[in-house]
Design a protein around this motif. Structure first.
Motif, PDB file in Angstrom:
ATOM      1  N   UNK A 121      -2.769 -13.816  22.376  1.00 50.18           N
ATOM      2  CA  UNK A 121      -2.160 -12.917  23.355  1.00 50.18           C
ATOM      3  C   UNK A 121      -0.639 -13.076  23.372  1.00 50.18           C
ATOM      4  N   UNK A 122       0.050 -11.952  23.568  1.00 52.76           N
ATOM      5  CA  UNK A 122       1.504 -11.988  23.673  1.00 52.76           C
ATOM      6  C   UNK A 122       2.246 -11.969  22.347  1.00 52.76           C
ATOM      7  N   UNK A 123       1.538 -11.766  21.250  1.00 45.96           N
ATOM      8  CA  UNK A 123       2.212 -11.701  19.954  1.00 45.96           C
ATOM      9  C   UNK A 123       3.015 -10.402  19.896  1.00 45.96           C
ATOM     10  N   UNK A 124       4.332 -10.483  19.656  1.00 43.25           N
ATOM     11  CA  UNK A 124       5.153  -9.269  19.600  1.00 43.25           C
ATOM     12  C   UNK A 124       4.748  -8.345  18.451  1.00 43.25           C
ATOM     13  N   UNK A 125       4.964  -7.074  18.659  1.00 45.10           N
ATOM     14  CA  UNK A 125       4.570  -6.056  17.688  1.00 45.10           C
ATOM     15  C   UNK A 125       5.274  -6.238  16.352  1.00 45.10           C
ATOM     16  N   UNK A 126       6.521  -6.700  16.353  1.00 45.87           N
ATOM     17  CA  UNK A 126       7.253  -6.851  15.091  1.00 45.87           C
ATOM     18  C   UNK A 126       6.558  -7.862  14.180  1.00 45.87           C
ATOM     19  N   UNK A 127       5.997  -8.934  14.740  1.00 41.67           N
ATOM     20  CA  UNK A 127       5.270  -9.915  13.929  1.00 41.67           C
ATOM     21  C   UNK A 127       3.993  -9.300  13.369  1.00 41.67           C
ATOM     22  N   UNK A 128       3.298  -8.535  14.203  1.00 39.08           N
ATOM     23  CA  UNK A 128       2.074  -7.880  13.743  1.00 39.08           C
ATOM     24  C   UNK A 128       2.372  -6.845  12.667  1.00 39.08           C
ATOM     25  N   UNK A 129       3.495  -6.150  12.791  1.00 40.49           N
ATOM     26  CA  UNK A 129       3.877  -5.158  11.782  1.00 40.49           C
ATOM     27  C   UNK A 129       4.181  -5.809  10.445  1.00 40.49           C
ATOM     28  N   UNK A 130       4.888  -6.941  10.460  1.00 43.30           N
ATOM     29  CA  UNK A 130       5.186  -7.642   9.206  1.00 43.30           C
ATOM     30  C   UNK A 130       3.886  -8.105   8.556  1.00 43.30           C
ATOM     31  N   UNK A 131       2.964  -8.648   9.350  1.00 41.03           N
ATOM     32  CA  UNK A 131       1.676  -9.099   8.804  1.00 41.03           C
ATOM     33  C   UNK A 131       0.914  -7.923   8.196  1.00 41.03           C
ATOM     34  N   UNK A 132       0.837  -6.821   8.934  1.00 44.29           N
ATOM     35  CA  UNK A 132       0.110  -5.641   8.442  1.00 44.29           C
ATOM     36  C   UNK A 132       0.723  -5.119   7.151  1.00 44.29           C
ATOM     37  N   UNK A 133       2.044  -5.022   7.119  1.00 42.47           N
ATOM     38  CA  UNK A 133       2.704  -4.482   5.929  1.00 42.47           C
ATOM     39  C   UNK A 133       2.572  -5.421   4.735  1.00 42.47           C
ATOM     40  N   UNK A 134       2.610  -6.722   4.984  1.00 44.17           N
ATOM     41  CA  UNK A 134       2.495  -7.678   3.873  1.00 44.17           C
ATOM     42  C   UNK A 134       1.069  -7.774   3.354  1.00 44.17           C
ATOM     43  N   UNK A 135       0.080  -7.615   4.214  1.00 46.26           N
ATOM     44  CA  UNK A 135      -1.303  -7.711   3.744  1.00 46.26           C
ATOM     45  C   UNK A 135      -1.774  -6.416   3.102  1.00 46.26           C
ATOM     46  N   UNK A 136      -1.058  -5.330   3.346  1.00 46.43           N
ATOM     47  CA  UNK A 136      -1.417  -4.042   2.741  1.00 46.43           C
ATOM     48  C   UNK A 136      -0.506  -3.680   1.576  1.00 46.43           C
ATOM     49  N   UNK A 137       0.146  -4.659   0.982  1.00 42.04           N
ATOM     50  CA  UNK A 137       1.026  -4.397  -0.159  1.00 42.04           C
ATOM     51  C   UNK A 137       0.182  -3.919  -1.328  1.00 42.04           C
ATOM     52  N   UNK A 138       0.609  -2.815  -1.905  1.00 45.61           N
ATOM     53  CA  UNK A 138      -0.107  -2.291  -3.065  1.00 45.61           C
ATOM     54  C   UNK A 138       0.186  -3.149  -4.282  1.00 45.61           C
ATOM     55  N   UNK A 139      -0.841  -3.415  -5.039  1.00 47.71           N
ATOM     56  CA  UNK A 139      -0.667  -4.177  -6.266  1.00 47.71           C
ATOM     57  C   UNK A 139      -0.038  -3.322  -7.353  1.00 47.71           C
ATOM     58  N   UNK A 140       0.393  -3.964  -8.398  1.00 45.79           N
ATOM     59  CA  UNK A 140       0.982  -3.244  -9.525  1.00 45.79           C
ATOM     60  C   UNK A 140      -0.100  -2.454 -10.253  1.00 45.79           C
TER      61      UNK A 140
END
Length: 156
Positions: A121-140
């Protein structure tokens, strides 16, 4: 020296409630508070995901090759990301939840590390956005890469 005396006169006039007309015409000197805020520029971001019953996964981004990469680096350079606390965790982490360690490296050779437990609880959105964007990185896309190994590879 006259600027110091003028500043002292303005201070005294402000304390006594009187103002000199010559002082009012003097432009205010720029203060340190009006200077622009200098932010750090992220050049690399690494995300390490552990737990969840799946072992460890590491995603690393160095430089920006795509729009998505550039967006991650911009988020890691933002004031909101730089203001994050070192960790957002819960007392007892269930075995089925992931723990994310985000590390950002900046052009000025500094780093920032943030640890986030999934669902804390209380995790800021910017941290969640970085996690989401990094885990959804498209492979080569390796569809067009042709590998020709010589005779006898690997054993023959």
């Amino acid at each position: 020296m006259s600027r110091f005396l003028l500043s002292a006169a303005v201070l005294l006039a402000g304390l006594t409630g009187t103002a000199a007309p010559a002082v009012a015409a003097e432009p205010a000197a720029p203060s340190a508070q009006t200077s622009p805020v200098v932010t750090r520029q992220a050049v690399a971001v690494a995300l390490v995901r552990t737990g969840g019953g799946r072992g460890q996964a590491v995603t690393t981004l160095v430089g920006a090759n795509t729009r998505e990469d550039a967006a991650v680096l911009r988020l890691a350079s933002s004031a909101a990301f730089l203001a994050l606390r070192p960790s957002y965790t819960i007392a007892r982490v269930p075995a089925n939840r992931f723990t994310y360690r985000i590390e950002a490296g900046y052009r000025d050779k500094t780093t920032k590390r943030v640890i986030v437990v999934q669902g804390a609880p209380g995790t800021p959105q910017v941290a969640l956005d970085v996690i989401r964007m990094m885990t959804n990185v498209r492979g080569m896309n390796l569809d067009n890469v042709r590998l020709n190994f010589g005779p006898g590879f690997p054993f023959n």
